[in-house]
Design an enzyme around this catalytic site. Structure first.
Site, PDB file in Angstrom:
ATOM      1  NE  ARG A 200      -3.863   0.593   1.910  1.00 56.78           N
ATOM      2  CZ  ARG A 200      -5.095   0.691   2.442  1.00 56.78           C
ATOM      3  NH1 ARG A 200      -5.308   1.433   3.505  1.00 56.78           N
ATOM      4  NH2 ARG A 200      -6.107   0.031   1.907  1.00 56.78           N
TER       5      ARG A 200
ATOM      6  CG  HIS B  30      -8.406  -0.029  -2.737  1.00 56.49           C
ATOM      7  ND1 HIS B  30      -7.596  -1.083  -2.361  1.00 56.49           N
ATOM      8  CD2 HIS B  30      -9.125   0.295  -1.621  1.00 56.49           C
ATOM      9  CE1 HIS B  30      -7.821  -1.366  -1.084  1.00 56.49           C
ATOM     10  NE2 HIS B  30      -8.741  -0.563  -0.615  1.00 56.49           N
TER      11      HIS B  30
ATOM     12  CD  GLN C 119     -13.103  -2.118  -0.412  1.00 59.97           C
ATOM     13  OE1 GLN C 119     -12.242  -1.925   0.424  1.00 59.97           O
ATOM     14  NE2 GLN C 119     -14.260  -2.700  -0.117  1.00 59.97           N
TER      15      GLN C 119
ATOM     16  CG  ASP D 175     -13.546   6.229  -1.200  1.00 54.92           C
ATOM     17  OD1 ASP D 175     -13.522   6.083   0.054  1.00 54.92           O
ATOM     18  OD2 ASP D 175     -12.512   6.153  -1.898  1.00 54.92           O
TER      19      ASP D 175
ATOM     20  CB  CYS E 244     -13.954   1.019   0.117  1.00 56.23           C
ATOM     21  SG  CYS E 244     -13.244   2.676   0.220  1.00 56.23           S
TER      22      CYS E 244
ATOM     23  NE  ARG F 296     -10.163  -5.321   0.874  1.00 57.46           N
ATOM     24  CZ  ARG F 296      -9.391  -4.302   1.260  1.00 57.46           C
ATOM     25  NH1 ARG F 296      -9.942  -3.218   1.769  1.00 57.46           N
ATOM     26  NH2 ARG F 296      -8.083  -4.325   1.078  1.00 57.46           N
TER      27      ARG F 296
HETATM   28  N1  NVA Z   1      -9.953   6.590  -1.550  1.00 54.70           N
HETATM   29  C1  NVA Z   1      -9.556   6.202  -0.218  1.00 54.70           C
HETATM   30  C2  NVA Z   1      -9.789   4.751   0.004  1.00 54.70           C
HETATM   31  C3  NVA Z   1      -9.465   4.280   1.403  1.00 54.70           C
HETATM   32  C4  NVA Z   1      -9.630   2.802   1.569  1.00 54.70           C
HETATM   33  C5  NVA Z   1      -8.111   6.571   0.005  1.00 54.70           C
HETATM   34  O1  NVA Z   1      -7.300   6.361  -0.900  1.00 54.70           O
HETATM   35  O2  NVA Z   1      -7.779   7.060   1.087  1.00 54.70           O
HETATM   36  N1   CP Z   2     -11.197  -0.123   2.569  1.00 55.26           N
HETATM   37  C1   CP Z   2      -9.929  -0.158   3.001  1.00 55.26           C
HETATM   38  O1   CP Z   2      -8.988  -0.410   2.247  1.00 55.26           O
HETATM   39  O2   CP Z   2      -9.781   0.087   4.333  1.00 55.26           O
HETATM   40  P1   CP Z   2      -8.425   0.316   5.122  1.00 55.26           P
HETATM   41  O3   CP Z   2      -7.857   1.634   4.682  1.00 55.26           O
HETATM   42  O4   CP Z   2      -8.828   0.315   6.569  1.00 55.26           O
HETATM   43  O5   CP Z   2      -7.468  -0.794   4.813  1.00 55.26           O
END
Ligand code: NVA
Ligand code: CP
Length: 307
Positions: free
Chosen positions: A107, A134, A137, A222, A262, A290
């Site tokens: 990540r 992502h 997800q 989101d 998500c 997940r």
């Molecule tokens: N769009 C959000 C998703 C978090 C799971 C982010 O990138 O922070």
């Molecule tokens: N939806 C998701 O990826 O959550 P986290 O940021 O908690 O991993």
């Protein structure tokens, strides 16, 4: 692991539709296996390296628990505590880490970081969120839709809000799982134009959320400010104020429509307080899935089943 180059999962386009559908069905089976408490440990002696340069609850817990449940182990690597955070090149890190573990998830911010890691990795690499995509997800989201409503093929999905990493993954999902996607984003926050153009046969921009949700079988949103955009929160809240998902907006969608997010969600911003507990919301099923979807993904990448 065979001697050929490893398969990676950096976007949904790395797997073909049959492979993706295999993962969805396998995720549903693995969920049952867990409920029955049947021991199933195909990952004995296998190790997952988990590199996190951004925060996480769901992604970390689901990968770490999933690996343990299947008999393997996971190592949590935060950029704060590894040499990655002190500037060691991603290419060197990829060669070193992938020589010691069997599969890696990352990540991070820039999508090219994940691509570079994968290019220098001797084991499969999973994108666990970048600024652009992502895909993990989406496996959970499609599984959740299938469990509640059956196949998503031919259905209409509406994305409301920011044209962000999740929105981009929904565009790829529309292509791979063959559904229609309406996208309602305010000016200045539209998804990648090239990705939109490539998928113009399935994806259309309808900027008015009320128009966009009409006839939709799934409505998704989101956060308005993703990780790394914390300084923009105030400006974004103003730009997105007409893009909240609430029961009144959902009432314009198909009567059987589901709502997904998500998570983490910000009540009072992208979703109303009452939307969270609305019967159409399946956000906690999505979160749980997940676990199951990523176990299926890791089975696919590590055990290389014939699909
Ligand atoms: N769009 C959000 C998703 C978090 C799971 C982010 O990138 O922070
Ligand atoms: N939806 C998701 O990826 O959550 P986290 O940021 O908690 O991993």
């Amino acid at each position: 692991m065979s001697n050929s180059s490893p398969r990676h999962f950096l976007t949904l386009l790395d797997l073909n539709p049959s492979e993706l559908n295999w993962i969805i069905q396998r995720a549903i089976e693995l969920k049952k296996i867990r409920t029955l408490k049947t021991p199933y440990e195909p990952f004995r002696n296998l190790v997952l390296g988990m590199i996190f340069e951004k925060s996480s609850t769901r992604t970390r817990v689901s990968f770490e628990a999933g690996m343990a449940q299947l008999g393997g182990q996971a190592i949590f690597l935060s950029s704060n505590d590894t040499q990655l955070g002190r500037g060691e090149p991603i290419t060197d890190s990829a060669r070193v880490i992938s020589s010691m573990v069997d599969i890696v998830m990352i990540r991070t911010f820039s999508h090219t970081q994940v691509e570079e890691f994968a290019a220098h990795s001797r084991v499969p690499v999973i994108n666990a969120l970048t600024d652009d995509y992502h895909p993990c997800q989406l496996l959970a989201d499609v599984q959740t839709f299938v469990e509640h409503r059956g196949s998503i093929k031919g259905k209409t999905v509406t994305w409301i809000g920011d044209g962000n990493n999740m929105c981009h993954s929904f565009i790829n999902a529309a292509r791979q799982f063959d559904f229609k996607l309406n996208i309602a984003c305010p000016d200045g926050y539209l998804p990648n134009a090239q990705l939109m153009a490539i998928n113009a046969n399935r994806v259309q921009l309808i900027q008015d959320p009320k128009q966009a949700v009409i006839g939709s079988h799934l409505v998704v949103t989101d956060t308005w400010a993703s990780m790394g955009q914390e300084d923009e929160k105030k400006a974004r809240s103003a730009s997105f104020e007409n893009y909240q998902v609430n029961p009144a907006l959902m009432n314009l969608a198909d009567p059987e429509a589901l709502f997904m997010h998500c998570l983490p969600a910000y009540r009072g911003l992208e979703i109303s307080h009452d939307m969270f507990n609305d019967p159409r919301s399946v956000v906690f099923d999505e979160a749980e899935n997940r676990l199951h979807a990523q176990k299926a993904l890791m089975e696919f990448l590590l055990l290389e089943p014939k699909v």
